[in-house]
Every structure is written in C-alpha cells, then in structure tokens.
Design a protein around this motif. Structure first.
Motif, PDB file in Angstrom:
ATOM      1  N   VAL A  13      18.660  12.833   1.260  1.00 32.04           N
ATOM      2  CA  VAL A  13      18.917  14.261   1.062  1.00 32.04           C
ATOM      3  C   VAL A  13      19.361  14.436  -0.385  1.00 32.04           C
ATOM      4  O   VAL A  13      20.427  13.962  -0.772  1.00 32.04           O
ATOM      5  CB  VAL A  13      19.992  14.798   2.026  1.00 32.04           C
ATOM      6  CG1 VAL A  13      20.310  16.257   1.725  1.00 32.04           C
ATOM      7  CG2 VAL A  13      19.542  14.646   3.475  1.00 32.04           C
ATOM      8  N   ARG A  15      20.497  16.803  -3.433  1.00 28.18           N
ATOM      9  CA  ARG A  15      21.053  18.096  -3.817  1.00 28.18           C
ATOM     10  C   ARG A  15      20.335  18.551  -5.079  1.00 28.18           C
ATOM     11  O   ARG A  15      20.339  17.858  -6.086  1.00 28.18           O
ATOM     12  CB  ARG A  15      22.549  17.967  -4.080  1.00 28.18           C
ATOM     13  CG  ARG A  15      23.201  19.271  -4.473  1.00 28.18           C
ATOM     14  CD  ARG A  15      24.671  19.092  -4.777  1.00 28.18           C
ATOM     15  NE  ARG A  15      25.300  20.375  -5.055  1.00 28.18           N
ATOM     16  CZ  ARG A  15      26.557  20.504  -5.440  1.00 28.18           C
ATOM     17  NH1 ARG A  15      27.329  19.429  -5.574  1.00 28.18           N
ATOM     18  NH2 ARG A  15      27.056  21.710  -5.679  1.00 28.18           N
ATOM     19  N   TRP A  24      27.621  22.859  -0.671  1.00 28.54           N
ATOM     20  CA  TRP A  24      27.157  21.474  -0.546  1.00 28.54           C
ATOM     21  C   TRP A  24      28.007  20.726   0.480  1.00 28.54           C
ATOM     22  O   TRP A  24      27.480  20.011   1.334  1.00 28.54           O
ATOM     23  CB  TRP A  24      27.173  20.788  -1.900  1.00 28.54           C
ATOM     24  CG  TRP A  24      26.870  19.332  -1.893  1.00 28.54           C
ATOM     25  CD1 TRP A  24      27.694  18.332  -2.341  1.00 28.54           C
ATOM     26  CD2 TRP A  24      25.675  18.662  -1.445  1.00 28.54           C
ATOM     27  NE1 TRP A  24      27.087  17.102  -2.190  1.00 28.54           N
ATOM     28  CE2 TRP A  24      25.844  17.286  -1.654  1.00 28.54           C
ATOM     29  CE3 TRP A  24      24.490  19.120  -0.890  1.00 28.54           C
ATOM     30  CZ2 TRP A  24      24.868  16.347  -1.319  1.00 28.54           C
ATOM     31  CZ3 TRP A  24      23.509  18.184  -0.552  1.00 28.54           C
ATOM     32  CH2 TRP A  24      23.699  16.824  -0.769  1.00 28.54           C
ATOM     33  N   ARG A  28      26.583  19.099   4.095  1.00 31.44           N
ATOM     34  CA  ARG A  28      26.824  17.716   4.543  1.00 31.44           C
ATOM     35  C   ARG A  28      27.583  17.674   5.858  1.00 31.44           C
ATOM     36  O   ARG A  28      27.250  16.888   6.751  1.00 31.44           O
ATOM     37  CB  ARG A  28      27.554  16.920   3.466  1.00 31.44           C
ATOM     38  CG  ARG A  28      26.670  16.658   2.258  1.00 31.44           C
ATOM     39  CD  ARG A  28      27.358  15.822   1.221  1.00 31.44           C
ATOM     40  NE  ARG A  28      28.653  16.436   0.939  1.00 31.44           N
ATOM     41  CZ  ARG A  28      29.627  15.846   0.283  1.00 31.44           C
ATOM     42  NH1 ARG A  28      29.498  14.622  -0.144  1.00 31.44           N
ATOM     43  NH2 ARG A  28      30.755  16.482   0.044  1.00 31.44           N
ATOM     44  N   ALA A  40      22.016  10.733   7.030  1.00 32.20           N
ATOM     45  CA  ALA A  40      21.536  11.001   5.678  1.00 32.20           C
ATOM     46  C   ALA A  40      22.169  10.082   4.644  1.00 32.20           C
ATOM     47  O   ALA A  40      23.305   9.647   4.788  1.00 32.20           O
ATOM     48  CB  ALA A  40      21.839  12.445   5.297  1.00 32.20           C
ATOM     49  N   TYR A  42      23.089  10.784   0.974  1.00 26.92           N
ATOM     50  CA  TYR A  42      23.230  11.953   0.109  1.00 26.92           C
ATOM     51  C   TYR A  42      23.174  11.551  -1.358  1.00 26.92           C
ATOM     52  O   TYR A  42      23.810  10.588  -1.771  1.00 26.92           O
ATOM     53  CB  TYR A  42      24.554  12.665   0.377  1.00 26.92           C
ATOM     54  CG  TYR A  42      24.656  13.191   1.784  1.00 26.92           C
ATOM     55  CD1 TYR A  42      23.917  14.293   2.186  1.00 26.92           C
ATOM     56  CD2 TYR A  42      25.484  12.582   2.720  1.00 26.92           C
ATOM     57  CE1 TYR A  42      24.003  14.779   3.479  1.00 26.92           C
ATOM     58  CE2 TYR A  42      25.578  13.063   4.009  1.00 26.92           C
ATOM     59  CZ  TYR A  42      24.837  14.155   4.382  1.00 26.92           C
ATOM     60  OH  TYR A  42      24.912  14.630   5.665  1.00 26.92           O
ATOM     61  N   ASP A  44      23.906  13.324  -4.908  1.00 28.98           N
ATOM     62  CA  ASP A  44      24.545  14.464  -5.554  1.00 28.98           C
ATOM     63  C   ASP A  44      24.627  14.156  -7.047  1.00 28.98           C
ATOM     64  O   ASP A  44      25.678  13.834  -7.563  1.00 28.98           O
ATOM     65  CB  ASP A  44      25.937  14.647  -4.945  1.00 28.98           C
ATOM     66  CG  ASP A  44      26.706  15.806  -5.532  1.00 28.98           C
ATOM     67  OD1 ASP A  44      26.115  16.609  -6.282  1.00 28.98           O
ATOM     68  OD2 ASP A  44      27.913  15.901  -5.241  1.00 28.98           O
TER      69      ASP A  44
END
Length: 140
Positions: A13, A15, A24, A28, A40, A42, A44
């Motif tokens: 995933v 961002r 955000w 999550r 996921a 993540y 960022d």
C-alpha cells in the motif's frame, strides 16, 4: 523509484497523497481492523507523492523479472477524502494499468486472495460496480 517488496502474505500500500497525516493514520487503522495480522506493507515515503499509474508501470517494466510486483494499492487523494477509504488497486502484471477501487471494508478479502494467488486481479476488477469499485461478490 523502484517499488519495495511487500512483506510475506501482504499487499503493498503506497501513500501517494501527503496532505493529511490524520487521514493516512485513519486509512491504516481501517485496513488493519479486519484482522490481527496486518494485510498490508505500508510505504509512507514522499518519493511516491502523487505518483501516477503510468510511472509505476514504467518502473516495474525496468525491474528485473524476478523482482517484479504483480499489483499495488495506492492511498491517493480520493482514498483520503472518502470515509470508506477506497484504495486504488493497480494491476502491474497481467493487464498492466487496469485499476479498480476497493474500500477498506473489502481490502482484507482482496489482499488475502491476491497475496496467496488464490484469485486473479481480473476477477476482482471484473466484479467492480459501475463506478469501478469492488464491493464484494454478488451471491445471487
């Protein structure tokens, strides 16, 4: 801008919208709420700010075949603005560039089936409604 490898049995995933850290965090939290184990991985990182599908496709095309990722989910401006947090799912392999939206409520099902190769991206994309959003399979 190569894509990082997702953790085992998770989906990547990214961002892409950095306008609101609270949104955000909410995305999550909504994605992680479905299971004790996060579905996921993540990412960022500002280098992915407003990245386009085309840029992701070009990046994956330049990646060694054994390091390619088959699909990715984008947390973009539309995701952050909608309380259902509809991520943009992007096919990077079979039909590169094909997309559909998946609200957080359905993310776990989609992620789990894709990460296990239980189902193909197209099966979810084909089941998307007229707005291009996957909202589960009609059991009629």
């Amino acid at each position: 801008m190569s894509l990082p490898e997702p953790d085992d049995l998770t989906s990547l995933v990214l961002r892409t919208d950095f306008g609101d850290d609270g949104s955000w965090d909410a995305v999550r939290a909504a994605l992680d709420a479905a299971d004790d184990h996060s579905p996921a991985t993540y990412v960022d990182h500002p280098r992915f700010a407003e990245v386009t599908v085309r840029a992701l496709l070009e990046e994956e095309a330049a990646t060694a075949e054994d390091e390619r990722i088959f699909y990715v989910f984008l947390a973009d401006a539309a995701t952050m603005a909608d309380p259902s947090y509809p991520l943009l799912a992007v096919d990077l392999a079979d039909e590169p560039g094909r997309t559909f939206r998946v609200p957080a409520r359905w993310f776990f099902d989609v992620s789990a089936n894709l990460s296990l190769a239980n189902m193909d991206f197209a099966e979810f994309a084909d089941a998307a409604d007229g707005s291009g959003t996957f909202r589960g399979f009609d059991e009629d």
